[in-house]
Write a protein that holds these residues in place. Structure first.
Motif, PDB file in Angstrom:
ATOM      1  N   MET A 209       0.824  -1.202   0.000  1.00 20.81           N
ATOM      2  CA  MET A 209       0.000   0.000   0.000  1.00 20.81           C
ATOM      3  C   MET A 209       0.864   1.261   0.000  1.00 20.81           C
ATOM      4  O   MET A 209       0.528   2.257  -0.651  1.00 20.81           O
ATOM      5  CB  MET A 209      -0.947  -0.011   1.211  1.00 20.81           C
ATOM      6  N   ASP A 270      -7.748   3.320   3.815  1.00 21.71           N
ATOM      7  CA  ASP A 270      -6.535   2.998   4.560  1.00 21.71           C
ATOM      8  C   ASP A 270      -5.736   4.255   4.855  1.00 21.71           C
ATOM      9  O   ASP A 270      -5.602   5.137   3.998  1.00 21.71           O
ATOM     10  CB  ASP A 270      -5.667   2.015   3.767  1.00 21.71           C
ATOM     11  N   LYS A 294      -4.826   6.678  -0.113  1.00 20.60           N
ATOM     12  CA  LYS A 294      -5.312   6.660  -1.487  1.00 20.60           C
ATOM     13  C   LYS A 294      -6.084   7.932  -1.811  1.00 20.60           C
ATOM     14  O   LYS A 294      -6.224   8.316  -2.975  1.00 20.60           O
ATOM     15  CB  LYS A 294      -6.192   5.426  -1.719  1.00 20.60           C
TER      16      LYS A 294
END
Length: 314
Positions: A209, A270, A294
């Protein structure tokens, strides 16, 4: 020095392996129902006397109880902290609001008091929003007798984890004046921490991520705290995040600390944080706190929250 670092590295690897083994066992465990056990189906419950917000809250609370994340109701002190003064005591109309978070909704319970000796006609609470907030109901007009009060509720939908602002005014007429009087309200800021909860992910998922997320906010360290672990604990408490770095990796006094934090929002977004600080010769901490997400809203809002809280203020 090399031997100490090697020993710490071996201890960290063994602790990590033990933690992964425990997580694997927890996933494998299956709970079987015993004879005569009671099954409780939510959709078969009675909905009489419950609003849509209460139904949604009950669903979320049931899910949190099932996953062990249920949080107890706020105490009186926290409730008082959510009461915001919207106008001044010298204004002809005094207003204050209790801000309640209901998962995807913000409910404002506004108390309006007429402090004058005149009747206020066509009184209206006009609200507007900035950010990913949307008003659900249209404002209504009320008549407020002298020195009386009125409770007005306003529902606002939240569509993302971002610091939003609610602003507006109270407009009314009196029998003596032909023009409408406007009282400007103080702004209400929606705290991003109400939509973020600690979460856990693997180191591999965190690195993936971290490499994929395009939004990054880099906050310089600026604190009066001189202990690295104390500073880390303060950031964890202020941001409501989970430290993924093993405790064994944080042991010792080497003058340097690096840790990864992780959290998820109610909207399954997230939030990643990396703290990297070192102690200077004068005892002050220097370094950076990097936030990646994000969405731009989380990166900016979380960065503002850390900037405000990292100095050690409550």
């Amino acid at each position: 020095m090399v031997a100490v670092l090697l020993q710490s590295f071996v201890k960290m690897l063994s602790e990590k392996q033990l933690r992964e083994t425990e997580e694997l066992k927890a996933k494998v465990q299956v709970s079987f129902a015993q004879p005569d056990d009671l099954f409780d189906f939510y959709h078969l419950k009675s909905r009489k006397g419950m609003s849509q917000l209460e139904l949604e809250d009950e669903v979320q609370d049931d899910l949190k109880r099932a996953t062990g994340q249920f949080i107890k109701h706020e105490d009186d002190a926290n409730k008082l902290n959510r009461i915001l003064q919207l106008t001044g005591f010298s204004d002809p109309v005094y207003a204050e609001a209790y801000v309640a978070m209901h998962h995807y909704d913000v409910v404002l319970d506004v108390t309006v008091i007429n402090t004058t000796k005149e009747t206020l006609q066509n009184m209206c609470l006009e609200l507007a929003t900035m950010g990913d907030l949307k008003l659900v109901e249209r404002p209504q007009n009320y008549t407020l007798a002298p020195e009386s009060s009125k409770q007005i509720k306003a529902n606002i939908k939240v569509s993302s984890t971002e610091t939003g602002v609610i602003f507006g005014n109270i407009v009314y007429e009196t029998s003596n004046a032909h023009e409408r009087t406007v009282v400007v309200l103080n702004d209400i800021r929606i705290d991003i921490m109400d939509y973020i909860s600690p979460a856990v992910c693997s180191d591999a998922a965190f690195r993936t991520m971290w490499a994929e997320f395009e939004w990054e906010n880099k906050v310089a360290g600026n604190t009066v705290i001189q202990d690295e672990k104390e500073f880390l604990d303060h950031i964890i408490e202020s941001t409501n995040m989970k430290c993924l770095t093993a405790p064994s990796a944080l042991d010792g006094e080497c003058g340097f600390l690096a840790a990864n934090l992780y959290a998820k929002s109610f909207f399954s977004e997230d939030a990643l944080v990396n703290i990297s600080i070192d102690k200077q010769v004068d005892g002050k901490l220097n370094g950076y706190i990097r936030i990646r997400s994000k969405t731009q809203g989380i990166a900016l809002s979380l960065g503002d929250k850390i900037t405000l809280k990292q100095k050690g203020s409550s």
